[in-house]
Design a protein around this motif. Structure first.
Motif, PDB file in Angstrom:
ATOM      1  N   ASN A  46      41.518 -51.512  62.211  1.00 47.39           N
ATOM      2  CA  ASN A  46      42.585 -52.654  61.239  1.00 47.39           C
ATOM      3  C   ASN A  46      43.638 -51.521  60.857  1.00 47.39           C
ATOM      4  O   ASN A  46      43.714 -51.247  59.511  1.00 47.39           O
ATOM      5  N   LEU A  47      43.668 -51.179  61.437  1.00 51.29           N
ATOM      6  CA  LEU A  47      45.549 -50.123  61.227  1.00 51.29           C
ATOM      7  C   LEU A  47      46.427 -50.746  61.404  1.00 51.29           C
ATOM      8  O   LEU A  47      46.834 -51.487  62.627  1.00 51.29           O
ATOM      9  N   ASP A  48      47.639 -50.354  60.634  1.00 55.91           N
ATOM     10  CA  ASP A  48      49.086 -51.112  60.925  1.00 55.91           C
ATOM     11  C   ASP A  48      50.209 -51.048  61.896  1.00 55.91           C
ATOM     12  O   ASP A  48      49.265 -49.513  62.169  1.00 55.91           O
ATOM     13  N   LEU A  49      51.223 -50.827  62.434  1.00 59.91           N
ATOM     14  CA  LEU A  49      51.719 -50.380  63.529  1.00 59.91           C
ATOM     15  C   LEU A  49      52.330 -48.621  62.653  1.00 59.91           C
ATOM     16  O   LEU A  49      52.024 -48.196  64.234  1.00 59.91           O
ATOM     17  N   ASP A  50      52.291 -48.630  62.671  1.00 58.87           N
ATOM     18  CA  ASP A  50      53.196 -48.166  61.725  1.00 58.87           C
ATOM     19  C   ASP A  50      51.831 -46.268  61.563  1.00 58.87           C
ATOM     20  O   ASP A  50      52.511 -45.055  62.155  1.00 58.87           O
ATOM     21  N   THR A  51      51.120 -46.579  61.281  1.00 63.64           N
ATOM     22  CA  THR A  51      49.268 -45.653  61.354  1.00 63.64           C
ATOM     23  C   THR A  51      49.672 -45.447  62.714  1.00 63.64           C
ATOM     24  O   THR A  51      49.122 -44.200  62.901  1.00 63.64           O
ATOM     25  N   VAL A  52      49.674 -46.293  63.110  1.00 64.44           N
ATOM     26  CA  VAL A  52      48.787 -46.380  65.248  1.00 64.44           C
ATOM     27  C   VAL A  52      50.073 -45.604  65.405  1.00 64.44           C
ATOM     28  O   VAL A  52      49.696 -44.606  66.131  1.00 64.44           O
ATOM     29  N   ASP A  53      51.404 -45.855  65.501  1.00 63.36           N
ATOM     30  CA  ASP A  53      51.501 -45.074  66.353  1.00 63.36           C
ATOM     31  C   ASP A  53      51.590 -43.309  65.940  1.00 63.36           C
ATOM     32  O   ASP A  53      52.591 -41.951  66.499  1.00 63.36           O
ATOM     33  N   GLU A  54      51.907 -43.288  64.479  1.00 65.02           N
ATOM     34  CA  GLU A  54      50.872 -41.358  63.781  1.00 65.02           C
ATOM     35  C   GLU A  54      50.373 -40.915  63.990  1.00 65.02           C
ATOM     36  O   GLU A  54      50.307 -40.035  64.304  1.00 65.02           O
ATOM     37  N   LEU A  55      49.663 -41.750  65.037  1.00 61.81           N
ATOM     38  CA  LEU A  55      48.135 -40.850  65.632  1.00 61.81           C
ATOM     39  C   LEU A  55      47.850 -40.180  66.139  1.00 61.81           C
ATOM     40  O   LEU A  55      49.436 -39.972  66.963  1.00 61.81           O
ATOM     41  N   ASP A  56      47.308 -39.228  66.351  1.00 62.81           N
ATOM     42  CA  ASP A  56      47.603 -37.829  67.329  1.00 62.81           C
ATOM     43  C   ASP A  56      46.735 -38.176  68.409  1.00 62.81           C
ATOM     44  O   ASP A  56      44.936 -38.137  68.155  1.00 62.81           O
ATOM     45  N   ILE A  57      46.590 -39.170  69.664  1.00 68.10           N
ATOM     46  CA  ILE A  57      45.307 -39.424  70.037  1.00 68.10           C
ATOM     47  C   ILE A  57      45.213 -37.741  71.419  1.00 68.10           C
ATOM     48  O   ILE A  57      46.149 -38.133  72.527  1.00 68.10           O
ATOM     49  N   LEU A  58      43.508 -37.643  71.063  1.00 65.32           N
ATOM     50  CA  LEU A  58      43.432 -36.205  72.629  1.00 65.32           C
ATOM     51  C   LEU A  58      42.766 -36.831  72.977  1.00 65.32           C
ATOM     52  O   LEU A  58      41.621 -37.578  73.216  1.00 65.32           O
ATOM     53  N   LEU A  59      43.330 -36.823  74.208  1.00 63.91           N
ATOM     54  CA  LEU A  59      41.989 -37.838  75.909  1.00 63.91           C
ATOM     55  C   LEU A  59      41.719 -36.448  76.642  1.00 63.91           C
ATOM     56  O   LEU A  59      41.869 -35.466  76.694  1.00 63.91           O
ATOM     57  N   VAL A  60      40.030 -36.599  76.141  1.00 63.80           N
ATOM     58  CA  VAL A  60      38.919 -36.120  77.178  1.00 63.80           C
ATOM     59  C   VAL A  60      38.403 -36.215  78.120  1.00 63.80           C
ATOM     60  O   VAL A  60      38.484 -37.895  78.139  1.00 63.80           O
ATOM     61  N   ASN A  61      37.992 -35.545  78.999  1.00 64.87           N
ATOM     62  CA  ASN A  61      37.218 -36.107  79.988  1.00 64.87           C
ATOM     63  C   ASN A  61      35.173 -36.319  79.491  1.00 64.87           C
ATOM     64  O   ASN A  61      35.090 -35.922  78.097  1.00 64.87           O
ATOM     65  N   GLU A  62      34.830 -36.548  80.685  1.00 67.44           N
ATOM     66  CA  GLU A  62      32.706 -36.556  80.122  1.00 67.44           C
ATOM     67  C   GLU A  62      32.582 -34.892  78.731  1.00 67.44           C
ATOM     68  O   GLU A  62      31.316 -35.641  78.326  1.00 67.44           O
ATOM     69  N   THR A  63      33.095 -34.425  79.806  1.00 67.75           N
ATOM     70  CA  THR A  63      32.317 -32.838  79.116  1.00 67.75           C
ATOM     71  C   THR A  63      33.073 -32.229  77.232  1.00 67.75           C
ATOM     72  O   THR A  63      32.905 -31.666  76.823  1.00 67.75           O
ATOM     73  N   GLY A  64      34.111 -33.332  77.056  1.00 75.13           N
ATOM     74  CA  GLY A  64      35.060 -33.500  76.174  1.00 75.13           C
ATOM     75  C   GLY A  64      36.209 -32.167  76.212  1.00 75.13           C
ATOM     76  O   GLY A  64      36.223 -32.187  75.431  1.00 75.13           O
TER      77      GLY A  64
END
Length: 206
Positions: A46-64
């Motif tokens: 339940n985040l607003d768009l501005d907050t979502v844009d500033e998130l640091d998304i780190l993609l990881v595989n099955e082993t982390g």
């Protein structure tokens, strides 16, 4: 900056994106993973768009292990008429046996690799692949698919890819010009150095 570790895995219908406490979704192309992860997290937390844009998304595989999604494009080896690559045999070898985590494709007239690769950082993942392609196939990569390099916007993922694109171009042109690796790294260290404090800058401060 708030960081989320998002699992990216192969699935029967494409790729599965699984965000913590926010569910999962299937996408046809891994290049959509960052966007899809933000959508899942926005609705799940339940985040607003501005907050979502500033998130640091780190993609990881099955082993982390962190993985990075990018296209490596070969724009510097076309024939004079621009119809295709001059070094046909090398690209045939690349298509028949691409590096791990990559799929051979074409972006317009340009051969390309569409990749999901591990690395200690995005720059590490891209530079390691570029070196592997040069050593293994004899092919030079100098492009990540950006057309408007002067535009600076979007997520951290997008901005890091643009930095890597510019560095690949610089490395390729440095080799053509005879500029050494040491000169390039000295340039980066010097230009990115913090301003020295007065006590360390030399000279008489009294």
């Amino acid at each position: 900056m708030r960081q989320f570790h998002v699992l990216l895995t192969r699935s029967d219908n494409g790729w599965t994106v699984r965000a913590p406490d926010a569910g999962q979704a299937t996408i046809p192309d891994p290049s959509l993973a960052d966007f899809q992860a933000r959508q899942l997290i926005q609705h799940g937390h339940n985040l607003d768009l501005d907050t979502v844009d500033e998130l640091d998304i780190l993609l990881v595989n099955e082993t982390g292990q962190p993985v990075y999604v990018f296209d490596l494009v070969f724009t510097s080896d076309l024939t004079d008429d621009g119809a295709g690559p001059a070094n046909t045999l090398a690209y045939e070898a690349l298509e028949a046996d691409p590096p791990a985590g990559c799929q051979f494709d074409r972006l317009g007239p340009y051969p390309a690799l569409r990749c999901v690769r591990p690395g200690s950082s995005r720059l590490d993942a891209i530079s390691t692949l570029a070196a592997e392609v040069r050593y293994r196939y004899g092919i030079e990569a100098s492009d990540l698919g950006f057309e408007k390099l002067w535009e600076w916007a979007g997520s951290r993922e997008w901005r890091e890819r643009m930095i890597a694109h510019l560095l690949l171009m610089a490395a390729h042109r440095a080799r053509l010009t005879g500029v050494s690796t040491e000169e390039l790294t000295h340039f980066l260290r010097t230009s990115m150095a913090e301003q020295p404090s007065p006590e360390n800058s030399g000279g008489d401060q009294t």
